[in-house]
Write a protein that holds these residues in place. Structure first.
Motif, PDB file in Angstrom:
ATOM      1  N   ASN A 122      -1.403 -41.768 -53.468  1.00 20.54           N
ATOM      2  CA  ASN A 122      -2.464 -41.519 -52.489  1.00 20.54           C
ATOM      3  C   ASN A 122      -3.376 -42.724 -52.243  1.00 20.54           C
ATOM      4  OD1 ASN A 122      -3.885 -41.345 -54.839  1.00 20.54           O
ATOM      5  ND2 ASN A 122      -4.448 -39.188 -54.603  1.00 20.54           N
ATOM      6  N   ALA A 124      -2.503 -45.866 -52.470  1.00 19.04           N
ATOM      7  CA  ALA A 124      -1.733 -46.815 -51.660  1.00 19.04           C
ATOM      8  C   ALA A 124      -1.749 -46.395 -50.193  1.00 19.04           C
ATOM      9  CB  ALA A 124      -0.301 -46.910 -52.187  1.00 19.04           C
ATOM     10  N   LEU A 125      -1.592 -45.099 -49.949  1.00 21.28           N
ATOM     11  CA  LEU A 125      -1.616 -44.621 -48.565  1.00 21.28           C
ATOM     12  C   LEU A 125      -2.988 -44.861 -47.939  1.00 21.28           C
ATOM     13  CD1 LEU A 125      -0.338 -43.181 -46.167  1.00 21.28           C
ATOM     14  CD2 LEU A 125      -0.994 -41.001 -47.193  1.00 21.28           C
ATOM     15  N   ILE A 127      -5.049 -47.195 -48.671  1.00 14.39           N
ATOM     16  CA  ILE A 127      -5.145 -48.628 -48.372  1.00 14.39           C
ATOM     17  C   ILE A 127      -4.439 -48.940 -47.061  1.00 14.39           C
ATOM     18  CG2 ILE A 127      -4.345 -50.914 -49.090  1.00 14.39           C
ATOM     19  CD1 ILE A 127      -4.745 -50.053 -51.977  1.00 14.39           C
ATOM     20  N   VAL A 128      -3.208 -48.430 -46.938  1.00 15.19           N
ATOM     21  CA  VAL A 128      -2.421 -48.705 -45.737  1.00 15.19           C
ATOM     22  C   VAL A 128      -3.146 -48.201 -44.494  1.00 15.19           C
ATOM     23  CG1 VAL A 128      -0.308 -48.072 -44.533  1.00 15.19           C
ATOM     24  CG2 VAL A 128      -0.212 -48.751 -46.932  1.00 15.19           C
TER      25      VAL A 128
ATOM     26  N   LEU B  28       3.053 -46.155 -38.229  1.00 17.41           N
ATOM     27  CA  LEU B  28       1.806 -46.849 -38.548  1.00 17.41           C
ATOM     28  C   LEU B  28       1.791 -48.238 -37.922  1.00 17.41           C
ATOM     29  CD1 LEU B  28       1.224 -45.796 -42.254  1.00 17.41           C
ATOM     30  CD2 LEU B  28      -0.198 -45.226 -40.283  1.00 17.41           C
ATOM     31  N   GLY B 262      -1.505 -46.417 -57.805  1.00 18.32           N
ATOM     32  CA  GLY B 262      -2.687 -46.774 -57.035  1.00 18.32           C
ATOM     33  C   GLY B 262      -3.674 -47.554 -57.897  1.00 18.32           C
ATOM     34  N   VAL B 265      -3.008 -51.274 -58.373  1.00 12.79           N
ATOM     35  CA  VAL B 265      -3.477 -52.213 -57.350  1.00 12.79           C
ATOM     36  C   VAL B 265      -4.822 -52.807 -57.780  1.00 12.79           C
ATOM     37  CG1 VAL B 265      -4.160 -52.477 -54.935  1.00 12.79           C
ATOM     38  CG2 VAL B 265      -2.321 -50.895 -55.542  1.00 12.79           C
ATOM     39  N   MET B 280      -0.065 -56.534 -52.872  1.00 15.01           N
ATOM     40  CA  MET B 280      -0.651 -55.741 -51.793  1.00 15.01           C
ATOM     41  C   MET B 280      -2.053 -56.256 -51.479  1.00 15.01           C
ATOM     42  SD  MET B 280      -0.865 -51.616 -51.671  1.00 15.01           S
ATOM     43  CE  MET B 280      -0.445 -50.733 -50.196  1.00 15.01           C
ATOM     44  N   LEU B 284      -3.482 -57.812 -47.996  1.00 17.90           N
ATOM     45  CA  LEU B 284      -4.575 -57.202 -47.250  1.00 17.90           C
ATOM     46  C   LEU B 284      -5.417 -58.274 -46.592  1.00 17.90           C
ATOM     47  CD1 LEU B 284      -5.987 -54.361 -49.539  1.00 17.90           C
ATOM     48  CD2 LEU B 284      -4.842 -54.127 -47.333  1.00 17.90           C
ATOM     49  N   ILE B 292       2.491 -55.142 -46.917  1.00 20.94           N
ATOM     50  CA  ILE B 292       1.714 -53.962 -47.323  1.00 20.94           C
ATOM     51  C   ILE B 292       2.580 -52.715 -47.250  1.00 20.94           C
ATOM     52  CG2 ILE B 292      -0.238 -52.487 -46.716  1.00 20.94           C
ATOM     53  CD1 ILE B 292      -1.649 -54.948 -45.632  1.00 20.94           C
ATOM     54  N   LEU B 293       3.271 -52.560 -46.112  1.00 24.51           N
ATOM     55  CA  LEU B 293       4.078 -51.357 -45.940  1.00 24.51           C
ATOM     56  C   LEU B 293       5.277 -51.363 -46.878  1.00 24.51           C
ATOM     57  CD1 LEU B 293       3.847 -50.975 -42.086  1.00 24.51           C
ATOM     58  CD2 LEU B 293       2.831 -49.508 -43.816  1.00 24.51           C
ATOM     59  N   PHE B 296       4.066 -50.296 -50.179  1.00 23.77           N
ATOM     60  CA  PHE B 296       3.803 -48.869 -50.068  1.00 23.77           C
ATOM     61  C   PHE B 296       5.092 -48.064 -50.255  1.00 23.77           C
ATOM     62  CE2 PHE B 296       3.316 -45.248 -46.985  1.00 23.77           C
ATOM     63  CZ  PHE B 296       2.563 -44.469 -47.828  1.00 23.77           C
ATOM     64  N   SER B 299       6.366 -48.340 -53.861  1.00 21.17           N
ATOM     65  CA  SER B 299       5.576 -47.572 -54.824  1.00 21.17           C
ATOM     66  C   SER B 299       5.887 -46.083 -54.684  1.00 21.17           C
ATOM     67  CB  SER B 299       4.084 -47.853 -54.650  1.00 21.17           C
ATOM     68  OG  SER B 299       3.665 -47.455 -53.373  1.00 21.17           O
TER      69      SER B 299
END
Lengths: 279, 325, 537
Positions: A122, A124-125, A127-128, B28, B262, B265, B280, B284, B292-293, B296, B299
């Motif tokens: 969650n 990571a999401l 952040i994205v 996205l 998470g 990070v 990541m 950013l 980044i994706l 994601f 992970s």
């Protein structure tokens, strides 16, 4: 014993209430307490706490008043925590209620959807999402809500399923009440207690999430927040540790207060302990 | 259902989930403000006109949406996560390079938090209402409220800067040229602070859960039966209460896997730990969306793999599941 | 010399409880080879006495005075280590809920062998052999398989046998049985009672048997002690207490027990209130990608009718499909085939919307008084929701609700209160008022008195009988208890595994049953012989 008597007899919960009221007061009255805005340079940078009168917590890397920043940061934390929790409830409660009440394909579909969101890491999401939609209070709040609703949906679904099996729901069906009416008037009111408990804990988690995002530089550039303060002071931790230290304490106090309240609510709303000692 | 059938079913589901995440990623990218090609190329002048033109062609950005989606998803299926123009390397290579460090960190943190959390939870439950219990629960409550990254910073400050006991930066001593055992010890020393600070929060979570679960199970009827048999409290706690109490903790630990990543990070950012979390964070600042994706997606894949493992462990511990499902 | 002598035992409850003592000045003795039944309703303190002997009192509950002499030692004041050594070896205990009394994650054999390990007896191999012997002794099928089974793979009766095997492992001198058959079906209960009688005869142990059921007392007791709110009100040999009770409370309890005394037959109307034709409901469970679903024929081609003004008893053990039939008749469950005709309308065939308008025709009184009322809704709301949804003006519905509350014996002021202010029996009365408020053609009572203490049960049955007379109610009365059915019903239908086995007047079923299963059920009713004597007398 009534709910209030039980809640008030819980020392931890009362400490939590006092702490939270203090934080809320600081957030509300920040403009009255501090003449400087948190962005305004007031002194030379890197002033240690108590080095200069009127600046009890010193100044940051740009010479801004740390105490004032803390006070304004409380606003962001509380606001984002509260609003994102409300949005998460708005998503999670209806979804979980429909899944639990109607079962079958509705349940299957809703739960696959929820499971998918629960599988995704969650933070990571979040952040994205914030990175893609540009950091702002709105995008941060929404991102936190989007990653926080799955547990709500699961809780509400489980509660609704258990209440739905109780005989008074059958009685309501036999009374000729419509399904939506049974769900809203008979079933949901009986799921409120665990939702309240979860919501109070979610506000705490949301505050932690918001501060983490700001720490990574994904905060709203126009809003002073605790996570941003720590993130900005990270590189100078060797020389000016207090710049990172105090915002952290502020976060801990706020989150702790909310957790204490949540636990107090849980104990007061689910008094199975008081059932002991029957003959 | 045999174990293999279960694993097959779970793998099929995992593939489907990953597919959905790939689609989400694609959406996205398109939802990001600006021209997707520019977004893909990354900001800050890393891409010139020609490169953007190439990108347009490669991803068929001038073609219909469906075709673009297909190109993207089939690329992901072949482990093509795109190219990082900032770092000048394919994203999958960047990630593969960084993954071992993250696995080491999260693995160590997970083991520490689970073992310590369960042990402390059991200890607290055994002394419920006594000062030791209050002390443990208070600490758990504090850790539970402490931001990970702040705990990490304070750990660096105290143990590395002030006391100088442990390194507070990096994965190993750069330029020392250690090999063999010396290198392992060096890495282990670097691992201590990140793993502990990452594990602390989860330790608090598992401890609270274990304690609550132990107390709940200790009121169960079969515990009364065990007592009526004349078993000692220690045996009852170990054989009857703990085994039953640990099941919900395993479930929770499975669900928490995503949070652990998470948290990585943040921890990796503070400790400059060269894992995918740090990757990541770096991306950013550079607005390197491809990376980044990619992180994601990877992970999420890690979480799914972890969930399959906990699911199987759960089936081994609880005889009721395999028989019912 | 007696095995156990309890002398002037007083057990204190924690502060804030509804009374200061759980048990007050209770004395009793049990001799070798004797079965003493301790009888009482919930809250009588009967279980507390047993728990005190085992050192299993809940926190906050303590022995205030008295002693319990076992082998010339006071078991209540033994040091903890000696208490532990005594438990399971000298004094063993079995409990009410076989479903939860076994550790779900341990194999049955291990749970039995654990008793030996706890008391440091025998080697591993011997323990296994002993466990097998015990499993054989309690007559569990296929011992080699059972020893490796987990509790969830056993039925309730089998689990209770496994519990007994554990209790017997070290040949205790005293067995305490705390309502061990209450959660079981009658036929299983009869088997377990017989097993306990056999074991007593073979091993000569003393048994303290705690129960609320005088039928069970009649089956197995040598001596009886009757308890009420923590005090002994009557004691004596079983025969004497059953046939010539001295204390008012015992008399009331015995009268309240549905005995085999059959009410006189009544003339029944010809018009049916409910007709069920060829009803079927199959549940499919399990099924998935890799396996076929398991089918349970919950209701298998059942036809029956209830005449206007008749009470039809629907009797069966758990899993017989009686509840599913009841729920199908009100269409809480939609049948796979068949008709449910009420006043010429087939409820089974209606669309959801039409059904909602016809719902009032059949109403239900539920089993669990604590689950059948919404804890967050006032009583008046619970009763008037239905009539108002039917279009009856609120004022009219509310005055009718108050009237009904008077009729069921609660008083109109109950209307503005919340469910938690009422006892179980009162809640069942509210449930009945709620059903009546819809002016139904038929009421289905699904185990409506099963969760109540016997004396309360009798009052609710009286109310139903009264309403039947006054309002000409038609009732489908679903119960697992033949004795209850005999008291109220005109006819009885017996169900087994989804099928209707036999249907007839109460007199036919009780005096001349034609089917084997019905005979089995009747024979299994605890205290059946004793009842028959009363019928003949």
């Amino acid at each position: 014993m009534s709910f209030w008597t039980r809640f008030r007899s819980n020392t931890g919960a009362m400490i939590g209430v006092v702490l939270l009221i203090a934080v809320i007061a600081v957030a509300l009255f920040a403009p009255l307490i501090f003449e400087h805005s948190p962005w305004q340079m007031v002194q030379r940078p890197f002033l240690a706490p108590f080095a200069v009168d009127g600046l009890p917590l010193g100044t940051d890397t740009l010479g801004r008043d740390v105490a004032s920043q803390l006070a304004y940061g409380a606003r962001v934390s509380l606001l984002v925590g509260l609003v994102s929790t409300l949005v998460a409830l708005l998503i999670g409660v209806p979804l979980g209620a429909l899944a639990g009440f109607y079962g079958g394909y509705v349940d299957e579909g809703a739960m696959r959807f929820t499971e998918f969101f629960q599988t995704i890491p969650n933070f990571a999401l979040a952040i994205v999402l914030v990175a893609i939609f540009e950091p702002s209070l709105a995008s941060i709040t929404l991102a936190i809500a989007i990653v926080s609703w799955p547990p709500v949906a699961r809780l509400v679904r489980a509660e609704v399923m258990s209440v739905r099996k109780r005989e008074f729901v059958d009685a309501a069906t036999l009374a000729g009440l419509s399904k939506p009416r049974i769900l809203i008037r008979q079933v949901l009111p009986n799921t409120v207690s665990p939702i309240i408990v979860m919501a109070s804990l979610m506000v705490a988690t949301a505050i932690l999430l918001e501060s983490s995002l700001s720490f990574l530089g994904l905060g709203d550039p126009n809003a002073m927040s605790w996570g941003y303060m720590i993130g900005a002071a990270r590189t100078v931790i060797r020389s000016s540790w207090w710049l990172s230290f105090f915002p952290g304490i502020a976060i801990i106090i706020t989150v702790l207060a909310l957790n204490l309240i949540g636990e107090g609510l849980n104990d007061a709303l689910n008094p199975h302990l008081s059932r002991k000692g029957r003959a | 259902m045999s174990v293999f059938a279960i694993i097959a079913a779970r793998l099929a589901k995992a593939a489907l989930t990953l597919l959905c995440i790939a689609v989400l990623n694609f959406c996205l990218l398109h939802a990001a403000p600006g021209d997707p090609a520019v977004v893909l190329a990354g900001e800050a002048g890393a891409a010139d006109e020609q490169m953007i033109e190439q990108l347009r062609e490669r991803f068929g950005l001038d073609q219909p949406f469906g075709v673009q989606l297909w190109k993207y998803v089939s690329g992901v299926a072949q482990l093509d996560l795109g190219y990082s123009f900032r770092q000048g390397a394919p994203v999958i290579e960047l990630i593969a390079d960084r993954l071992p460090a993250t696995l080491l960190l999260t693995g160590a943190a997970f083991v520490i938090s689970l073992v310590c959390g369960i042990a402390l939870g059991v200890a607290a439950a055994a002394r419920v209402g006594k000062p030791q219990d209050s002390l443990l629960t208070t600490f758990a409550l504090l850790f539970y409220a402490t931001p990970l990254y702040w705990a990490a910073l304070m750990a660096v400050l105290v143990f590395s800067v002030w006391l100088g006991w442990l390194p507070g930066f990096g994965y190993e001593t750069v330029g020392a040229g250690y090999t063999g055992m010396a290198r392992i010890i060096d890495i282990a020393q670097h691992l201590v602070l990140p793993a502990l600070t990452l594990g602390l929060f989860f330790m608090a979570v598992y401890m609270r859960m274990t304690r609550a679960s132990m107390l709940e199970v200790s009121t169960a009827d079969f515990v009364k039966t065990a007592r009526a048999k004349g078993l000692s409290d220690a045996v009852i706690r170990r054989r009857h209460i703990l085994r039953n109490a640990i099941l919900p903790v395993v479930t929770l630990a499975g669900l928490q896997a995503g949070q652990l990543i998470g948290g990585a990070v943040l921890t990796e950012t503070v400790f400059a730990w060269p894992g995918i979390g740090r990757l990541m964070f770096e991306s950013l600042a550079a607005r390197d969306y491809n990376t980044i994706l990619g992180v994601f997606l990877v992970s999420a894949a890690m979480v799914i793999a972890f969930n399959i493992v906990t699911d199987i462990v759960y089936r081994l511990v609880d005889p009721r599941i395999g028989a019912r499902a | 010399m007696s095995t156990l002598a309890i002398e002037h035992l007083t057990i204190g409850l924690p502060e804030g409880a509804d009374r200061p003592f759980a048990v007050e000045d209770v004395s009793m003795t049990i001799d070798k080879g004797q079965i003493l039944c301790v009888v009482g309703e919930s809250g009588s303190g009967k279980s507390m006495t047993a728990n005190a002997l085992m050192g299993l009192l809940p926190p906050g509950v303590t022995v205030k005075a008295g002693r319990a002499m076992f082998e010339s030692r006071d078991v209540i004041r033994l040091p903890d280590a000696e208490k532990m050594a005594l438990r399971g070896a000298q004094i063993a205990m079995i409990f009410q809920e076989p479903m939860t009394a076994l550790n779900p994650l341990m194999r049955i054999g291990d749970q039995i062998a654990e008793v030996f390990a706890a008391h440091d007896r025998f080697t591993q191999a011997e323990r296994r052999k002993k466990a097998l012997d015990l499993i054989r002794e309690v007559q569990l099928p296929d011992p080699e398989k059972i020893i490796r089974a987990y509790p969830f793979q056993l039925s309730g009766g089998q689990r209770q046998r496994a519990m007994i095997a554990m209790a017997l492992a070290l040949e205790p001198k005293l067995l305490i049985a705390d309502e061990p058959t209450t959660a079981l079906d009658v036929t299983t209960q009869a088997q377990i009672l017989k097993l306990i009688l056999d074991l007593r005869a073979r091993r000569g142990m003393a048994v303290m048997f705690i129960t609320h059921d005088f039928g069970v007392v009649a089956e197995i007791a040598d001596e009886v002690i009757v308890m009420r709110t923590g005090k002994v009100v009557e004691r004596g040999p079983a025969r004497a207490v059953l046939q010539d009770p001295q204390h008012e409370y015992t008399k009331r309890l015995l009268e309240a027990i549905p005995t085999g005394k059959l009410p006189p037959a009544r003339a029944l109307s010809e018009t049916p209130a409910l007709q069920i034709k060829g009803l079927r409901k199959i549940y499919r469970t399990g099924g998935g990608m890799f396996r076929a679903p398991r089918e349970v024929r919950a209701v298998d081609d059942v036809s029956l009718s209830v005449a206007r003004g008749e009470v039809l008893g629907l009797v069966g053990e758990s899993g017989s499909g009686k509840s599913t039939l009841g729920r199908t008749a009100v269409r809480l469950v939609t049948p796979d085939a068949g008709q449910v005709l009420v006043g010429g309308v087939d409820l089974a065939a209606l669309s959801d919307e039409d059904l909602r308008r016809q719902r009032h025709k059949v109403q239900m009184v539920f089993q669990d008084p604590y689950a059948s009322l919404n804890p967050r809704q006032r009583i008046i709301g619970a009763i008037t929701d239905g009539p108002i949804a039917r279009g009856i003006p609120r004022r009219e519905a509310e005055s009718r609700a108050r009237e009904l509350l008077e009729i069921v014996g609660l008083g109109a002021d109950a209307a503005s209160r919340f469910p938690h202010e009422f006892s179980g029996g009162q809640r069942q009365r509210i449930g009945i008022a709620r059903a009546l408020a819809m002016d139904p053609e038929l009421i289905i009572a699904d185990e409506a008195v099963s969760a109540l203490d016997v004396s309360i049960q009798a009052q609710v049955l009286d109310l139903l009988r009264d309403l039947r007379e006054k309002m000409g109610l038609s009732i489908l009365f679903i119960t697992h208890d033949l004795r209850v059915a005999a008291q109220l019903c005109d006819r009885i239908a017996v169900m087994q595994k989804g099928r209707l086995v036999e249907i007839g007047t109460v007199h036919e079923i009780f005096l001349n049953p034609t089917e084997d299963y019905t005979r089995q059920l009747l024979a299994a009713v605890p205290g059946a012989d004793w009842d028959n004597q009363k019928v003949l007398a």
